[in-house]
Scaffold this motif. Structure first.
Motif, PDB file in Angstrom:
ATOM      1  N   ALA A  29      -0.893  -5.960  -7.492  1.00 11.23           N
ATOM      2  CA  ALA A  29      -0.737  -6.322  -6.197  1.00 11.23           C
ATOM      3  C   ALA A  29      -0.558  -5.075  -5.150  1.00 11.23           C
ATOM      4  CB  ALA A  29       0.600  -7.003  -6.067  1.00 11.23           C
ATOM      5  N   ASN A  30      -0.426  -4.027  -5.991  1.00 10.32           N
ATOM      6  CA  ASN A  30      -0.318  -2.581  -4.882  1.00 10.32           C
ATOM      7  C   ASN A  30      -1.530  -1.835  -5.196  1.00 10.32           C
ATOM      8  OD1 ASN A  30       2.578  -2.689  -4.662  1.00 10.32           O
ATOM      9  ND2 ASN A  30       3.122  -1.706  -6.674  1.00 10.32           N
ATOM     10  N   GLU A  31      -1.769  -1.034  -3.873  1.00 11.16           N
ATOM     11  CA  GLU A  31      -2.836  -0.319  -3.760  1.00 11.16           C
ATOM     12  C   GLU A  31      -2.484   1.084  -3.355  1.00 11.16           C
ATOM     13  OE1 GLU A  31      -6.689   0.591  -0.721  1.00 11.16           O
ATOM     14  OE2 GLU A  31      -5.448  -1.113  -0.301  1.00 11.16           O
ATOM     15  N   ILE A  32      -2.799   2.035  -4.392  1.00 15.20           N
ATOM     16  CA  ILE A  32      -2.108   3.318  -4.199  1.00 15.20           C
ATOM     17  C   ILE A  32      -3.324   4.312  -4.154  1.00 15.20           C
ATOM     18  CG2 ILE A  32      -0.753   4.980  -5.348  1.00 15.20           C
ATOM     19  CD1 ILE A  32       0.310   2.485  -7.141  1.00 15.20           C
ATOM     20  N   VAL A  33      -2.995   5.218  -3.305  1.00 14.89           N
ATOM     21  CA  VAL A  33      -4.004   6.340  -2.818  1.00 14.89           C
ATOM     22  C   VAL A  33      -3.239   7.829  -3.062  1.00 14.89           C
ATOM     23  CG1 VAL A  33      -5.542   7.595  -1.300  1.00 14.89           C
ATOM     24  CG2 VAL A  33      -5.237   5.008  -1.309  1.00 14.89           C
ATOM     25  N   ARG A  48       1.051  -1.110  -0.237  1.00 14.64           N
ATOM     26  CA  ARG A  48       0.072   0.053   0.037  1.00 14.64           C
ATOM     27  C   ARG A  48       0.782   1.078   0.061  1.00 14.64           C
ATOM     28  NH1 ARG A  48      -5.206  -0.652   4.062  1.00 14.64           N
ATOM     29  NH2 ARG A  48      -6.300  -2.163   2.938  1.00 14.64           N
ATOM     30  N   TYR A  49       0.471   2.083  -0.908  1.00 15.80           N
ATOM     31  CA  TYR A  49       1.483   3.505  -1.245  1.00 15.80           C
ATOM     32  C   TYR A  49       0.689   4.884  -0.981  1.00 15.80           C
ATOM     33  CZ  TYR A  49       5.166   0.300  -2.954  1.00 15.80           C
ATOM     34  OH  TYR A  49       6.256  -0.562  -3.357  1.00 15.80           O
ATOM     35  N   LEU A  50       1.041   5.664  -0.356  1.00 12.04           N
ATOM     36  CA  LEU A  50       0.379   6.857  -0.426  1.00 12.04           C
ATOM     37  C   LEU A  50       1.285   8.003  -0.643  1.00 12.04           C
ATOM     38  CD1 LEU A  50      -1.966   8.740   0.874  1.00 12.04           C
ATOM     39  CD2 LEU A  50      -0.881   8.914   3.019  1.00 12.04           C
ATOM     40  N   PHE A  51       0.820   8.672  -1.719  1.00 13.28           N
ATOM     41  CA  PHE A  51       1.581   9.851  -2.455  1.00 13.28           C
ATOM     42  C   PHE A  51       1.192  11.112  -2.161  1.00 13.28           C
ATOM     43  CE2 PHE A  51       3.398   6.265  -4.616  1.00 13.28           C
ATOM     44  CZ  PHE A  51       4.626   6.676  -5.196  1.00 13.28           C
ATOM     45  N   ILE A  52       1.626  12.137  -1.595  1.00 15.83           N
ATOM     46  CA  ILE A  52       0.936  13.430  -1.385  1.00 15.83           C
ATOM     47  C   ILE A  52       1.814  14.555  -2.132  1.00 15.83           C
ATOM     48  CG2 ILE A  52       0.252  15.031   0.471  1.00 15.83           C
ATOM     49  CD1 ILE A  52       0.121  12.564   2.422  1.00 15.83           C
ATOM     50  N   HIS A  53       1.107  15.304  -2.801  1.00 17.23           N
ATOM     51  CA  HIS A  53       1.687  16.561  -3.439  1.00 17.23           C
ATOM     52  C   HIS A  53       0.692  17.494  -3.749  1.00 17.23           C
ATOM     53  CE1 HIS A  53       3.905  19.076  -6.227  1.00 17.23           C
ATOM     54  NE2 HIS A  53       4.947  18.309  -6.131  1.00 17.23           N
TER      55      HIS A  53
END
Length: 409
Positions: free
Chosen positions: A26-30, A2-7
């Motif tokens: 396989a990745n979950e990305i918010v 699980r990845y969280l990207f913030i910009h």
């Protein structure tokens, strides 16, 4: 994973990494960005969940002027926390990795919300009261007040870098601006240039104001997000009279908007294009100078591909993507002898460097390039080779970025 990207201006520098991670089912990305910046933006990848936060109204602050930016950053950080708490508590999202740009306050409180995640941050520029952009240009002198203000301006990043597990910085010089005791956390990895897309095209042409401009003609190009002194726009404009005297058939294409990305704003209703055009009024044949504003990416690339001489000037500040894209497109760079440019352009080998402030020398060097283009073909080829060897997206930068971002075993 699980990845969280913030910009705040998502995707910003994370575009390529996010796409690559999203390709793996396989990745979950918010992804999180400021709502007004996300509005109308095309979907980056169908598997991404993109959330927006609203900036709070600006406070009528009685805080010291040095602290007003920091206060705005804290408010932005609070807004992000509110959104993430809802994501965590209502939806059960717990990221393994959090990636953020700390420049606007979004990263201030991320460790408090997700204490067990791996936190990666993008460290773009650390401000200094001297030795970089502040006080570089005597036309815009810095005061002691400016120096003290920019020292305080680093407060947001200092809070963020302490919390980060690792960081990315796009160039060695930009990394070197950070306190030496913090540099151990930062790895130099550029965002990357897609050299397969950004490449020379001897058949390229554009039409501007009914005129066909094509590769092989005497075309001088200049590109900046906005036309302003930080990117040497005032020097470029002052070069035009002498350049036209030396090369009367040259045509000049200027790409960029009329806002201000960096530095001082002019009084309401004024912009730097108006100011410096007025300064050289009567000395320039404007029928051979084209202000085209901001262009769609494909049209912008064609401008680079038709360029006979590409002028890139900058204060000691963040290196523009356009500089490396111009090199990848096979442009002959005539650049400023400032640290960000010297890191990527070797004078007489992969481009030509001149003193930032010397408009006459700039005009003379551009004229030399236009007068004998064949002599500069090896420099063009070497410029592209530099980008392929050091900044290629697929072969170098994206794999290194993903290696840093992905959780360690």
């Amino acid at each position: 994973m699980r990845y969280l990207f913030i910009h705040q201006n998502f995707p910003g520098q994370f575009r390529h990494a996010v796409r690559a991670l999203a390709d793996d089912p396989a990745n979950e990305i918010v992804c999180v960005g400021e709502t007004r910046n996300l509005k109308g933006r095309p979907q980056l990848h169908p598997r991404l969940r993109v959330l927006g936060y609203q900036m709070p109204a600006e406070a009528r602050s009685r805080a010291h002027p040095y602290l007003r930016d920091y206060e705005a950053h804290v408010r932005r950080g609070q807004q992000v926390v509110r959104l993430l708490l809802q994501l965590r508590d209502a939806n059960g999202f717990q990221p393994d990795v959090v990636v953020a740009h700390p420049g606007w306050g979004e990263a201030l409180f991320l460790r408090d919300v997700f204490p067990h995640a791996r936190h990666i941050q993008y460290f773009e520029f650390y401000y200094h009261g001297e030795g970089a952009d502040v006080g570089f240009d005597p036309e815009f002198p810095a005061t002691l007040d400016d120096q003290l203000r920019v020292r305080t301006k680093n407060s947001t990043q200092l809070q963020s870098v302490v919390q980060a597990d690792a960081g990315l910085s796009p160039t060695a010089w930009q990394k070197s601006r950070y306190p030496i005791e913090l540099q151990r956390k930062i790895t130099v990895v550029h965002d990357g240039i897609d050299t397969a897309v950004v490449c020379p095209d001897p058949q390229a042409w554009v039409e501007i104001n009914g005129q066909r401009l094509e590769a092989g003609q005497e075309i001088v190009t200049y590109v900046a997000r906005n036309l302003e002194p930080y990117r040497g726009f005032h020097i470029f404009m002052r070069m035009l009279p002498k350049l036209q005297a030396l090369r009367p058939n040259a045509r000049v294409v200027i790409v960029g908007g009329d806002d201000v990305s960096y530095g001082r704003r002019l009084p309401e209703g004024q912009n730097y294009r108006q100011v410096y055009r007025k300064e050289v009024e009567g000395q320039v044949d404007w029928s051979k100078v084209f202000f085209v504003g901001k262009l769609p990416y494909g049209e912008y690339l064609k401008v680079l591909q038709i360029s006979a001489a590409h002028v890139y000037l900058t204060y000691p500040f963040v290196l523009s993507w356009s500089a490396l894209e111009a090199m990848s497109a096979g442009c002959l760079i005539v650049g400023s002898r400032t640290p960000p440019v010297e890191e990527v352009v070797e004078d007489g080998v992969s481009g030509v460097l001149v003193d930032f402030f010397d408009a006459d020398a700039l005009a003379a060097r551009v004229a030399q390039v236009l007068a004998d283009p064949a002599a500069y073909c090896p420099l063009r080829a070497r410029a592209r080779q530099v980008v392929q060897e050091r900044y290629d997206l697929q072969a170098i930068c994206l794999p290194r970025t993903l290696e840093i971002i992905r959780p360690r075993a």
